[in-house]
Design an enzyme around this catalytic site. Sequence first.
Site, short mmCIF file in Angstrom:
data_model
loop_
_atom_site.label_atom_id
_atom_site.label_comp_id
_atom_site.label_asym_id
_atom_site.label_seq_id
_atom_site.Cartn_x
_atom_site.Cartn_y
_atom_site.Cartn_z
N PRO A 153 0.85 -1.01 0.04
CA PRO A 153 -0.02 0.08 0.21
C PRO A 153 0.64 1.42 -0.07
O PRO A 153 0.61 2.19 -0.42
CB PRO A 153 -0.79 -0.16 1.30
CG PRO A 153 -0.82 -1.64 1.64
CD PRO A 153 0.52 -2.10 1.06
N TYR A 154 2.10 1.01 0.60
CA TYR A 154 2.86 2.52 0.63
C TYR A 154 3.30 2.89 -0.97
O TYR A 154 3.18 3.99 -1.23
CB TYR A 154 4.28 2.24 1.36
CG TYR A 154 5.12 3.24 1.09
CD1 TYR A 154 4.84 4.55 1.47
CD2 TYR A 154 6.26 2.78 0.67
CE1 TYR A 154 5.86 5.75 1.28
CE2 TYR A 154 7.37 4.04 0.31
CZ TYR A 154 7.11 5.46 0.62
OH TYR A 154 7.98 6.20 0.26
N GLY A 155 3.79 2.06 -1.68
CA GLY A 155 3.98 2.02 -3.09
C GLY A 155 2.71 2.44 -3.71
O GLY A 155 2.94 3.49 -4.50
N SER A 163 0.05 3.99 -2.57
CA SER A 163 -0.34 5.15 -2.01
C SER A 163 0.45 6.49 -2.88
O SER A 163 -0.24 7.56 -2.99
CB SER A 163 -0.34 5.30 -0.60
OG SER A 163 1.19 5.47 -0.16
#
Length: 339
Positions: A147-149, A151
Amino acid sequence: MNVLVTGGCGYIGSHAALRLLEDGHAVTVVDDLTRGHKQVIEILKPLGDVRFVQDDLGRGDPIAHVMRQRSIDLVMHFGALAYVGESVEQPLRYYRKNTASSLGLLEAMEEAGVSKIVFSSTCATYGKPPKRYVPIPESCPQKPINPYGRSKLMVEQMLLDHAHAKKQRDETFACTMLRYFNVAGSDRKGRIGEDHDPETHLIPIALEVALGQRPHITIFGTDYDTEDGTCIRDYVHVEDLIDAHIEAMQQLDANELHTFNVGIGRGYSVREVIDAAATVTGKKIKVIEGDRRPGDPPTLFNNPKRINSELGWEAKIADLETIIDSAWQWRKQNPHGYG
Ligand code: UDP
């Protein structure tokens, strides 16, 4: 120039704010202090015209007000959460803080008539690149694996769509997206540094072991398909990274849209980093060989061709020991970070 720095109390944002002030720019720091350190502002104040606003970027109106009040010319957008593991556990928090807040920021820029932005993106948007794409060029397909990538990739897409729509309307909008590799080290004058809570990054953890604050460091995986079996990453010194931002800011003309990877263009293994930390600190760093950390690609390093030729940027500090030494000097003076 009048520059708005989001996340200016965090690790990378604070180094940008410091450099901008030293170069004579007026800086407005917006930080909600979720992860940032207010102490940074006291360190920055004697260096020039700095204003601190504690607010959430998602609240567009007050940010637009600040932009108008300070006649902002350009935004450097660092403010974000950046732990891969945490993003897997709390994805909504990442989509709120990284994606939705960036939307609020863009709306504020639109309302206040600010048309230039330099955005902190990440090589995590590439996910696990196929071998033929390592060293990684900007053309590598973006397939984030956490999810970081995702987002951050969503913000890139938002910026592209917005830039396209503005162009169609003959309105001005200019953006440079910088996809960082592993940022490390700190201000070589020792004024500010890297202080995360919790700390998850390799170099700061190795230094905490050297300081006796942790009993050991665990290597996450020693059976990768690399020379010594540990993961390979591209460590770029934070001052070099900020140089790339300054170049991007100075060269960004109306209606331009650029994407650059920022990394030195060579990789170091986890073992090499720990060995270098032992050499720099003169301390024994106890290592435990552990399991792989989920989501870690084996090898990531940059192909710096585009940033070298188009932005004229090259890393000045490519030596691991110099990078680690700058981090060590600050940590030695500030064993508990900003406290
Ligand atoms: N790493 C490790 N032990 C640690 C922290 C990190 O072996 O305590 C490894 C991690 O698996 C990765 C590399 O060091 O291969 C860099 O990790 P870091 O978290 O610093 O940055 P990332 O590459 O995840 O952005």
